[in-house]
Design an enzyme around this catalytic site. Sequence first.
Site, PDB file in Angstrom:
ATOM      1  CG  HIS A  19      11.598  -3.426 -20.672  1.00 46.69           C
ATOM      2  ND1 HIS A  19      12.296  -2.345 -21.163  1.00 46.69           N
ATOM      3  CD2 HIS A  19      11.745  -3.355 -19.326  1.00 46.69           C
ATOM      4  CE1 HIS A  19      12.822  -1.659 -20.164  1.00 46.69           C
ATOM      5  NE2 HIS A  19      12.509  -2.251 -19.037  1.00 46.69           N
ATOM      6  CG  ASN A  66      15.592  -2.584 -13.838  1.00 45.14           C
ATOM      7  OD1 ASN A  66      15.437  -2.275 -15.011  1.00 45.14           O
ATOM      8  ND2 ASN A  66      14.743  -2.228 -12.904  1.00 45.14           N
ATOM      9  CG  ASP A  92      13.215  -1.105 -24.121  1.00 42.31           C
ATOM     10  OD1 ASP A  92      12.540  -0.306 -23.449  1.00 42.31           O
ATOM     11  OD2 ASP A  92      14.085  -1.846 -23.602  1.00 42.31           O
ATOM     12  CG  ASN A 113      16.489   1.624 -14.633  1.00 42.19           C
ATOM     13  OD1 ASN A 113      17.166   2.641 -14.468  1.00 42.19           O
ATOM     14  ND2 ASN A 113      15.251   1.517 -14.190  1.00 42.19           N
TER      15      ASN A 113
END
Length: 187
Positions: A19, A66, A92, A113
């Site tokens: 991430h 997020n 990513d 997200n």
Amino acid sequence: MYVIAGLGNPGPKYRGTKHNVGFDTIDILADKYGIAIDFEKHHAACGKGMIEGEKVLLVKPLTFMNLSGEAIAEIVNYYKINPDEELIVVSDDIDLDPGRIRVRAKGSAGGHNGLKNIIARLGTDAFSRVKIGVGAKPHGWDLADWVLAPFDEESEELTAEAKIRAANAVVSVMTEGTDTAMNKYNG
């Protein structure tokens, strides 16, 4: 001025995870162009500098993945930039194999997200993005566990090269336009 935002999660716990390839790409640009990420503002670690004659603000949102849009929307509004032309987001992508990158001029969040929150907060999906492949989650894995895990040795090597290409693609978007960058780096 360009805002170049690399997505990731803050803190040592998340370094080296799938991430955080966006954060890593910002670090590559900062190193290459001598830009210090030396202040926090708008819920982000930031650095101001020049890339190929263009003013830039390098951004690493500190809101966790997020909620990336919280920081990015504040920055876009504060600096009064046009996201269609002056925002580049690096993230990513589980739909790309490790080592692959993809440049896009706009589009949906594709299940990401962080991108979903940026689109919601900005009210547009028309901003350039550079996606770095981290590979699909293996069967039986939870998606969050997959993207928050480090790379295996082979994928790490491929991804290290992809992050350098992603940094070059960001510069191409700025200097040559998104369409040219897509032609150079996609495929």
